[in-house]
Design an enzyme around this catalytic site. Structure first.
Site, PDB file in Angstrom:
ATOM      1  N   HIS A   1      40.378   9.030  -5.223  1.00  0.00           N
ATOM      2  CA  HIS A   1      39.002   8.686  -4.873  1.00  0.00           C
ATOM      3  C   HIS A   1      38.716   9.085  -3.415  1.00  0.00           C
ATOM      4  CE1 HIS A   1      35.402   5.940  -4.772  1.00  0.00           C
ATOM      5  NE2 HIS A   1      35.730   5.907  -3.482  1.00  0.00           N
ATOM      6  N   GLU A   2      39.632   8.753  -2.521  1.00  0.00           N
ATOM      7  CA  GLU A   2      39.435   9.085  -1.099  1.00  0.00           C
ATOM      8  C   GLU A   2      39.466  10.602  -0.887  1.00  0.00           C
ATOM      9  OE1 GLU A   2      38.411   6.961   0.970  1.00  0.00           O
ATOM     10  OE2 GLU A   2      38.728   5.225  -0.307  1.00  0.00           O
TER      11      GLU A   2
ATOM     12  N   HIS B   1      36.121  12.129  -1.624  1.00  0.00           N
ATOM     13  CA  HIS B   1      35.122  12.040  -0.537  1.00  0.00           C
ATOM     14  C   HIS B   1      35.299  13.222   0.424  1.00  0.00           C
ATOM     15  CE1 HIS B   1      33.215   8.250  -1.446  1.00  0.00           C
ATOM     16  NE2 HIS B   1      34.293   7.515  -1.253  1.00  0.00           N
TER      17      HIS B   1
ATOM     18  N   GLU C   1      29.811   7.451  -4.236  1.00  0.00           N
ATOM     19  CA  GLU C   1      30.904   6.619  -4.762  1.00  0.00           C
ATOM     20  C   GLU C   1      31.186   6.955  -6.223  1.00  0.00           C
ATOM     21  OE1 GLU C   1      33.048   4.796  -3.322  1.00  0.00           O
ATOM     22  OE2 GLU C   1      32.129   5.064  -1.382  1.00  0.00           O
TER      23      GLU C   1
HETATM   24 ZN   LIG Z   1      34.589   5.572  -1.748  1.00  0.00          ZN
END
Ligand SMILES: [Zn+2]
Length: 275
Positions: A146-147, A150, A204
């Protein structure tokens, strides 16, 4: 982020927006099987954002080292690096250059239940998120994927671009309303602009789905992303984990990940399974 860095960032953003107008919408990545193909507003250069992010990251790491809190638990750091190294080769699905990035991962000793990434793939895990949630390798891979998403999608660059768009409006307002009013608005903008801006809900959701694909390709069961968020919600009963303040959890978020399972599970089934 220090006030000085914020000001430096503001000044460089304003000069960038005046000198190099890079108006336009494009996408920073390929779409992957999960379909991350949203067009992004990008008004500042990657280089500018990376330079500032690297300075801030170095500062964070140096401060943690001085405080004796950097990479204290050797086996924990080894574990984080191993999981990162399993994920990184699959970032190439999204963008060809990502395999050559200077990816970094560090653990900072802290009770805080949090983790984050800075532009260019500089990742920090607080020991609290690993220990308090008793994370499995696959759950760590879910957070890390997830990171990484980004960073791959350059979400901070996009957030800063939005601020630039706003600052152009402020520029017009300040000439119309007089300098003092313009200065007041710029001062408030300086407080808001930073690399730590919370990501939007859209970003997100995008990071969730790219993260699922990365972990599945790397051999981590994507269902662990669901158990991770359930653990996070359960933990929030006894004082909300900091991670949740920037990553609002909801039934709809978990549902969106569950809906993607038929798309990402075949990638996991075809992978060298690791967790
Ligand atoms: Zn996030």
């Amino acid at each position: 982020m220090s006030m000085m860095l914020k000001k430096t960032l503001l000044v460089s953003i304003l000069s960038t927006s005046l000198v190099v107008p890079m108006m336009g919408c494009s996408s920073t990545t390929n779409s992957g099987v999960v379909g991350a193909d949203r067009k992004q507003l990008l008004l500042v250069s990657s280089e500018e954002v990376l330079n500032l992010a690297n300075q801030t990251y170095q500062q964070t790491i140096s401060e943690a080292r001085r405080a004796g809190k950097l990479d204290v638990n050797a086996s924990q750091v080894t574990r984080l690096k191993r999981i990162a190294n399993n994920l990184i080769p699959h970032t190439g699905v999204y963008r060809a250059d990502a395999g050559t990035w200077q990816w970094q991962v560090h653990a900072i000793q802290s009770d805080s239940v949090n983790a984050y990434v800075m532009p260019g793939g500089k990742i920090v895990f607080y020991s609290g998120i690993i220990e308090k949630l008793n994370l499995t390798d696959a759950e760590i891979a879910a957070i890390m994927g997830h990171e990484m998403a980004h960073a791959l999608r350059e979400h901070s660059r996009e957030q800063i671009s939005r601020q630039v768009a706003t600052s152009s409006v402020i520029g017009i307002a300040s000439s119309a309303l007089g300098l003092s009013s313009g200065q007041a608005q710029l001062a408030s903008l300086a407080g808001e602009v930073g690399l730590s801006l919370p990501h939007s809900r859209t970003q997100e959701a995008e990071a969730d789905k790219i993260g699922l694909e990365l972990m599945a390709r790397a051999g981590y069961n994507p269902n662990a992303a669901v158990t991770l968020w359930q653990k996070m919600q359960a933990q929030s009963g006894g004082g909300s984990p900091q991670f949740l303040s920037t990553h609002p959890s909801s039934a709809s978020r978990i549902k969106a990940m569950q809906d993607l399972m038929p798309t990402v599970l075949p990638l996991y089934q075809a992978s060298p399974k690791r967790g």
